[in-house]
Design an enzyme around this catalytic site. Structure first.
Site, PDB file in Angstrom:
ATOM      1  N   HIS A 143      21.456  14.167 -14.870  1.00 51.66           N
ATOM      2  CA  HIS A 143      22.490  13.817 -16.019  1.00 51.66           C
ATOM      3  C   HIS A 143      21.358  13.868 -17.204  1.00 51.66           C
ATOM      4  CE1 HIS A 143      26.086  12.359 -13.409  1.00 51.66           C
ATOM      5  NE2 HIS A 143      25.575  13.530 -13.176  1.00 51.66           N
ATOM      6  N   HIS A 174      30.243   9.566  -3.890  1.00 49.46           N
ATOM      7  CA  HIS A 174      29.001   9.349  -3.919  1.00 49.46           C
ATOM      8  C   HIS A 174      28.505   9.030  -2.634  1.00 49.46           C
ATOM      9  CE1 HIS A 174      28.473   8.116  -8.420  1.00 49.46           C
ATOM     10  NE2 HIS A 174      28.819   9.517  -8.220  1.00 49.46           N
ATOM     11  N   GLU A 225      32.295  21.478 -12.670  1.00 46.67           N
ATOM     12  CA  GLU A 225      32.070  20.945 -11.488  1.00 46.67           C
ATOM     13  C   GLU A 225      33.570  20.362 -11.259  1.00 46.67           C
ATOM     14  OE1 GLU A 225      29.888  17.386 -10.542  1.00 46.67           O
ATOM     15  OE2 GLU A 225      28.934  17.677 -12.383  1.00 46.67           O
ATOM     16  N   ASP A 236       0.773  -1.241  -0.017  1.00 44.68           N
ATOM     17  CA  ASP A 236      -0.096   0.315  -0.057  1.00 44.68           C
ATOM     18  C   ASP A 236       0.769   1.257   0.005  1.00 44.68           C
ATOM     19  OD1 ASP A 236      -2.269  -1.352  -0.012  1.00 44.68           O
ATOM     20  OD2 ASP A 236      -2.316  -1.567   2.227  1.00 44.68           O
ATOM     21  N   HIS A 262      37.177  12.552 -11.638  1.00 44.34           N
ATOM     22  CA  HIS A 262      35.686  12.675 -12.497  1.00 44.34           C
ATOM     23  C   HIS A 262      35.829  13.782 -13.313  1.00 44.34           C
ATOM     24  CE1 HIS A 262      34.510  16.313 -10.253  1.00 44.34           C
ATOM     25  NE2 HIS A 262      34.630  15.626  -9.374  1.00 44.34           N
ATOM     26  N   HIS A 306      28.348  17.824 -17.144  1.00 46.85           N
ATOM     27  CA  HIS A 306      27.376  16.998 -17.951  1.00 46.85           C
ATOM     28  C   HIS A 306      26.345  17.732 -18.344  1.00 46.85           C
ATOM     29  CE1 HIS A 306      25.095  16.832 -13.938  1.00 46.85           C
ATOM     30  NE2 HIS A 306      26.145  16.823 -13.608  1.00 46.85           N
ATOM     31  N   GLU A 329      30.229  23.428  -7.892  1.00 51.93           N
ATOM     32  CA  GLU A 329      29.714  23.039  -8.986  1.00 51.93           C
ATOM     33  C   GLU A 329      28.472  24.158  -9.374  1.00 51.93           C
ATOM     34  OE1 GLU A 329      27.293  19.545  -8.698  1.00 51.93           O
ATOM     35  OE2 GLU A 329      27.208  19.324 -10.955  1.00 51.93           O
ATOM     36  N   ARG A 354      34.702  20.168  -3.912  1.00 53.04           N
ATOM     37  CA  ARG A 354      34.013  20.456  -5.572  1.00 53.04           C
ATOM     38  C   ARG A 354      33.376  21.802  -5.318  1.00 53.04           C
ATOM     39  NH1 ARG A 354      32.139  15.766  -5.822  1.00 53.04           N
ATOM     40  NH2 ARG A 354      29.943  16.067  -5.251  1.00 53.04           N
ATOM     41  N   ASP A 372      21.842  21.313  -9.874  1.00 55.71           N
ATOM     42  CA  ASP A 372      22.874  20.495  -9.477  1.00 55.71           C
ATOM     43  C   ASP A 372      24.016  21.468  -8.909  1.00 55.71           C
ATOM     44  OD1 ASP A 372      24.562  18.289  -8.962  1.00 55.71           O
ATOM     45  OD2 ASP A 372      24.756  18.034 -11.029  1.00 55.71           O
ATOM     46  N   ASP A 400      26.335  18.531  -2.200  1.00 54.71           N
ATOM     47  CA  ASP A 400      26.020  18.376  -3.625  1.00 54.71           C
ATOM     48  C   ASP A 400      24.534  18.007  -3.455  1.00 54.71           C
ATOM     49  OD1 ASP A 400      25.687  17.808  -6.087  1.00 54.71           O
ATOM     50  OD2 ASP A 400      27.327  16.773  -6.439  1.00 54.71           O
TER      51      ASP A 400
HETATM   52  N1  GLY Z   1      24.959  15.635  -8.301  1.00 57.98           N
HETATM   53  C1  GLY Z   1      25.517  14.557  -9.329  1.00 57.98           C
HETATM   54  C2  GLY Z   1      26.594  15.148 -10.013  1.00 57.98           C
HETATM   55  O1  GLY Z   1      27.025  16.236  -9.805  1.00 57.98           O
HETATM   56  O2  GLY Z   1      26.941  14.948 -11.427  1.00 57.98           O
HETATM   57 MN    MN Z   2      26.829  17.403 -11.618  1.00 56.77          MN
HETATM   58 MN    MN Z   3      26.150  17.382  -8.243  1.00 51.11          MN
END
Ligand code: GLY
Ligand code: MN
Ligand code: MN
Length: 455
Positions: free
Chosen positions: A374, A252, A401, A46, A363, A367, A424, A422, A280, A269
Site C-alpha cells: 500500500h 484478511h 481489484e 539470537d 472494500h 491503491h 487483482e 477477487r 500484489d 492474493d
Molecule cells: N494484498 C493486499 C491488498 O490487496 O491490498
Molecule cells: Mn491490493
Molecule cells: Mn492483494
C-alpha cells in the site's frame, strides 16, 4: 493492452543520486533533512525477524544496511547541496558472523555520497550540521526515538546561542516531499515492478497447475513461495492469502491451513517483493479446474467490473473513477443475479446511494503500489479547497481489484453462498493509457480452465 517482456534492471546509483538532488532542490535553501532506516527487530533470543530496510531510506540511497541515517543539506548561496551517510563501521569480527559491512568510506565510494561518518558520530555531527540551518525536514511525529534525538540535537545547537549560532526555526514533514516523488515511478522502478509482477503472475499460474482437490491451502502457498524465491525475489511482499471455499469471504484470511474441496473456489492474493518493489495480485479459480454455473456467473461479473475499471485507468481520469466504474457494474450484477432484491431499488444508482452493494463488496478497488504494497502518495488533490480525488498521471502504479463476497444470508440465493472472488492486477499509467504489469497471471475463464486441464 499487453505487458512488454520482463527484463531485470537494477536501479543505477545515478538514479538514487538524482532523487537526492531533486529532494534537495525542493527543500528550503540551506535546510537539513534527516532520515533513518528501519531498525532490526528481535524475534526471540539470537533470532531476528528478516531485516527489511525502510522504503523511504532505500528510495534515496539504495543502501540496505541497518543502523544507517541519511542527512541531506540543501544548497545555499555558493554552497552546493550535500548528501551525508552515517552507517556502521567495518568490523572484521562481526563480519565473520553477519557478513559484509561497507563502512563509511566504502559506502561513500560505492553509493556516491559526498561524505560518510560512523553512526556513533551522529550526535556530534548533527549538532554541527543543524547549526545555523534555517529549517529541518524529518518524519514529523512518526518516531518517538527520532523526536527525542531531534530534541537532543537542537538542545546542543541552542547551547551555542551566545556565540550567535541559531537553531532551525521551522520543521517540515519530510514524507510530504518524498511520498510525492515515490508516487511517480521512473524507468528502473517500472522495470523492477514489471519483473516482480511477472514472477508473481507465473507463481499464480504454477499454483493453479498444482492444485488438486484435497490439498491443503498451505501446499498451494508453498508453490507460490517456491516460484518467488527461485526467481530471486527476496520475500513475499505481504502475507499470502490462500483461501478456499468460505474462507475466501474473510478478507484478511491467512491461516492457509484448510483442506481444499472438489467444487470449491480458491482465492489467492499473493505477490513477491523483488529488489524492494512489491507485486500484489489476486486470482480466483476452481479447485477441480471447472467453474460451476454459479461460480461462473459471479466470476464473469467481477471480471466485467474489472474491465470497466481498467477503462477508467488513464491519465486525465480521477483516482476515484475506476472504483466508481467497478461499483456500478457490480451493483447492477447484484440486481441481475438476485443477490439484491430488484423490488427494493428503483435503479442501480439507488443501490449505490443506499450502499446496499457493500453487503457483498465492502472494500475499495485499488491503491498505489511501489516499494510498499500500500504505497505512499496522496489520493486527493490537496492543493484544491475541496480536495477532490486526484487526477491519474503517467508513472503512477495502481492495483485494480474488484471482488464479491457472498456470506449466507436470508434472501440471498443459496447457490451463491460462501463464494468469494477477487481479481487483482497491477497497472502502470502510461501517457496514453496504461500497461497491465501482472498480465502473466491467467485471468479469463477459458485460459484458467485450459491451464488446469494440462496434466
Ligand atoms: N494484498 C493486499 C491488498 O490487496 O491490498
Ligand atoms: Mn491490493
Ligand atoms: Mn492483494
Amino acid at each position: 493492452m499487453n505487458a512488454p517482456a520482463a527484463t531485470s534492471a537494477a536501479t543505477p546509483m545515478s538514479a538514487f543520486a538524482a532523487r537526492r538532488a531533486r529532494l534537495c532542490a525542493a527543500m528550503a535553501p540551506g535546510a537539513v533533512a534527516i532520515l533513518a532506516t528501519a531498525p532490526e527487530v528481535a524475534r526471540n533470543s539470537d533470532a531476528d525477524y528478516p531485516y527489511r530496510h525502510d522504503s523511504h531510506f532505500y528510495y534515496l540511497t539504495g543502501f540496505t544496511e541497518p543502523d544507517s541515517v541519511l542527512v541531506l543539506v540543501a544548497a545555499r548561496a555558493e554552497r552546493a547541496a550535500q548528501a551525508i551517510l552515517f552507517c556502521r563501521q567495518k568490523n572484521p569480527e562481526r563480519e565473520i558472523w553477519d557478513g559484509l559491512r561497507h563502512g563509511p568510506e566504502g559506502a561513500r565510494a560505492a553509493f556516491g555520497f559526498d561524505a560518510a561518518f560512523p553512526i556513533e558520530e551522529l550526535d556530534t555531527e548533527m549538532a554541527r550540521l543543524l547549526a545555523n540551518a534555517p529549517a529541518a525536514y524529518y518524519a514529523l511525529g512518526h518516531s518517538a526515538a527520532l523526536d527525542l534525538q531531534m530534541k537532543t540535537w537542537l538542545g546542543a545547537v541552542r547551547r551555542q546561542a551566545r556565540a550567535g549560532v541559531t537553531a532551525p526555526s521551522v520543521a517540515h514533514d519530510l514524507f510530504a516531499l518524498v511520498d510525492e516523488m515515490r508516487l511517480f515511478k521512473d524507468d528502473s522502478e517500472q522495470q523492477t515492478m514489471l519483473r516482480a509482477a511477472t514472477i508473481s503472475g507465473h507463481a499464480h499460474a504454477r499454483a493453479m497447475r498444482a492444485t488438486r482437490a484435497g490439498m491443503h491451502e498451505y501446499e498451494i502457498e508453498a508453490e507460490l513461495l517456491h516460484e518467488f524465491r527461485r526467481n530471486g525475489a527476496q520475500f513475499p511482499a505481504y502475507t499470502p492469502i490462500v483461501a478456499s471455499g468460505a474462507n475466501a469471504c474473510i478478507l484478511h484470511y491467512n491461516a492457509n491451513n484448510a483442506r481444499t474441496r472438489d467444487g470449491d473456489l480458491v482465492l489467492i492474493d499473493a505477490g513477491c517483493e523483488l529488489d524492494s518493489y512489491a507485486a500484489d495480485i489476486t486470482r480466483t479459480y476452481p479447485v477441480n479446474g471447472r467453474f460451476s454455473p454459479a461460480q461462473r456467473s459471479l466470476y464473469e461479473l467481477v471480471l466485467a467490473a474489472q474491465d470497466a475499471a481498467m477503462d477508467a485507468v488513464r491519465p486525465g481520469r480521477r483516482y476515484s473513477d475506476f472504483h466508481d466504474a467497478a461499483v456500478k457494474v457490480l451493483a447492477q450484477g447484484m440486481l441481475d443475479l438476485g443477490l439484491l432484491p430488484r423490488a427494493g431499488f428503483a435503479s442501480v444508482d439507488d443501490v449505490i446511494a443506499e450502499r446496499a452493494h457493500q453487503q457483498f463488496y465492502m472494500h475499495g478497488t485499488g491503491h498505489w503500489l511501489g516499494l510498499d504494497v500500500h504505497d505512499v502518495g496522496a489520493y486527493r488533490d490537496l492543493a484544491q479547497d475541496d480536495k477532490p480525488s486526484r487526477l491519474l498521471q503517467a508513472g503512477m502504479v495502481v492495483t485494480v481489484e474488484p471482488g464479491i463476497y457472498v456470506r449466507p444470508a436470508e434472501g440471498v440465493p443459496e447457490q451463491f453462498w460462501n463464494i468469494g472472488i477477487r481479481i487483482e492486477d497491477d497497472v502502470l499509467l502510461t501517457p496514453d493509457g496504461h500497461t497491465v504489469l501482472s498480465a502473466a497471471a491467467p485471468k479469463r475463464i477459458a485460459e484458467i480452465e485450459q491451464l488446469m486441464r494440462q496434466p
